[in-house]
Motif scaffolding. Structure first.
Motif: not given
Length: 395
Positions: A124-128, A102-113
């Motif tokens: 490929p991850l998705w980026f928010q 399943v897809p994973f979406t990374l937040s702008t306000m994440s701890i890991c870059s």
């Protein structure tokens, strides 16, 4: 430890293992939390139509979301501070999502870059993206997402200003967190979490610290972020970002049919019916209650997804029946992450898929792509119609 059989088991374990300020950050809403609670409660009012003597062999929950093959119509939602639920949390969650399909979406306000997560995954991850006043920073973020081969950009539209979350204020949640006596005492009761955080270098907002002029550490971050969320965000900015990005675009935070039509006309690939997990406008409708009218308003010209309140495979099935092509889970996977790390996220996905598959079969279907409103009983116990229910049965 007793067997984990549903998401609530993971929530209880996460509450024991994650420091209060970070657990409360994830598991709370704004003001009275009425919308936060309604997101879950309104699913319970939707009743399913059981069928019997139907061939239940060869069941499949596989589908696509913006052209991406998925094991089920579920993606991991972007959630801020995920790496504070568990050390390296975004990396662990992304790996679990990739392994499950399943897809994973990374937040702008994440701890890991972005770069951290991309280096530890193959899919490929998705980026928010949050829109900030600093447009140069936004341009650089988009370029970094391109360089990391992100498969889609998810633009959040409902956080131009911040709703007040009482628990965060009372817990002294800030950047960096306030070392109050209560927080220090609470941390002393979470040795597993503390050891994990001591073992990682990732304890700051990885997408921001070191990438913005004047923001070199957590102490300088707070004043920057307080000034950066852009209250002037408008549909012209959406067009600018769409052109700058050039790839698949998902618009998150739609609750009104008129906004849904604007999202459709923007040329975006998908929209997400979402009230930000009940963390913005308290008193707004639950996502599941807003879904049918939005699905009807936009037709098939844009994929309609939803998030908010999903805690089970049954919730996913109900959302699909009411017009969602896909769903996103936030708190459900955070509970798993806080409870058991990567294995907990995997367990969360396993629980949801198993319940989705079995419930779908009980309702007379073996392919999630063929599910429609016909699996739902109309409100108030009326006899079900011969065909699918009208769109507004639960509107």
């Amino acid at each position: 430890m007793s067997p984990i059989t549903h998401i609530e088991d993971l929530r209880v374990l996460a509450q024991r293992r994650v420091p209060r300020m970070f657990y409360d950050y994830a598991d709370s809403g704004s003001w009275t939390e009425s919308t936060y609670r309604a997101n879950e409660a309104d699913f319970q009012a939707i009743k399913l139509r059981q069928r019997v003597a139907v061939n239940m062999e060869n069941r499949s929950t596989r589908t696509t979301m913006v052209g991406v093959d998925t094991a089920m119509p579920v993606a991991l939602a972007p959630t801020g501070l995920t790496g504070m639920q568990h050390a390296d949390g975004e990396i662990l969650a992304a790996r679990a999502a990739e392994a499950f399909g399943v897809p994973f979406t990374l937040s702008t306000m994440s701890i890991c870059s972005i770069e951290d997560v991309a280096a530890h995954t193959k899919a490929p991850l998705w980026f928010q993206l949050y829109v900030m006043r600093d447009r140069d920073f936004i341009e650089r973020l988009i370029e970094r997402a391109k360089a990391a081969r992100c498969g889609a950009l998810m633009l959040t539209l409902d956080l131009q200003i911040l709703g007040q979350r009482h628990k965060d204020i009372k817990n002294g949640l800030s950047a960096p967190p306030k070392p109050t006596l209560a927080n220090l005492i609470n941390l002393a009761t979470k040795p597993r979490w503390c050891l994990g955080m001591l073992g990682t270098k990732r304890r700051q907002f990885g997408n921001i610290v070191g990438h913005v002029k004047g923001v070199a550490d957590m102490s300088s971050l707070s004043s920057w972020t307080a000034q950066q969320f852009d209250p002037a965000l408008n549909w012209g900015d959406v067009e600018w970002i769409k052109n700058r990005w050039g790839g698949k675009l998902i618009l998150k935070g739609i609750l009104d049919p008129e906004d849904a039509r604007l999202a459709r006309d923007s040329g975006a690939d998908a929209l997400i019916v979402s009230n930000h997990g009940g963390r913005q406008l308290d008193g707004a409708p639950s996502s599941i209650s807003a879904l049918p009218a939005i699905a009807e308003a936009v037709g098939s010209r844009i994929e309609v997804w939803m998030d908010g309140g999903i805690r089970s495979g049954q919730d996913v099935l109900k959302a699909v029946a009411l017009g969602a092509r896909g769903t996103l889970i936030g708190r459900a996977f955070l509970y798993g992450l806080g409870a058991l790390g990567e294995a907990g996220v995997s367990k969360c996905l396993e629980l949801i898929q198993k319940e989705l598959e079995l419930t779908m079969a009980f309702c007379g279907h073996t392919d999630i792509r063929r599910v429609d409103r016909g699996i739902l009983l109309p409100p108030h116990g009326a006899a079900p119609p011969a065909g699918p229910l009208p769109v507004r049965a639960y509107g």
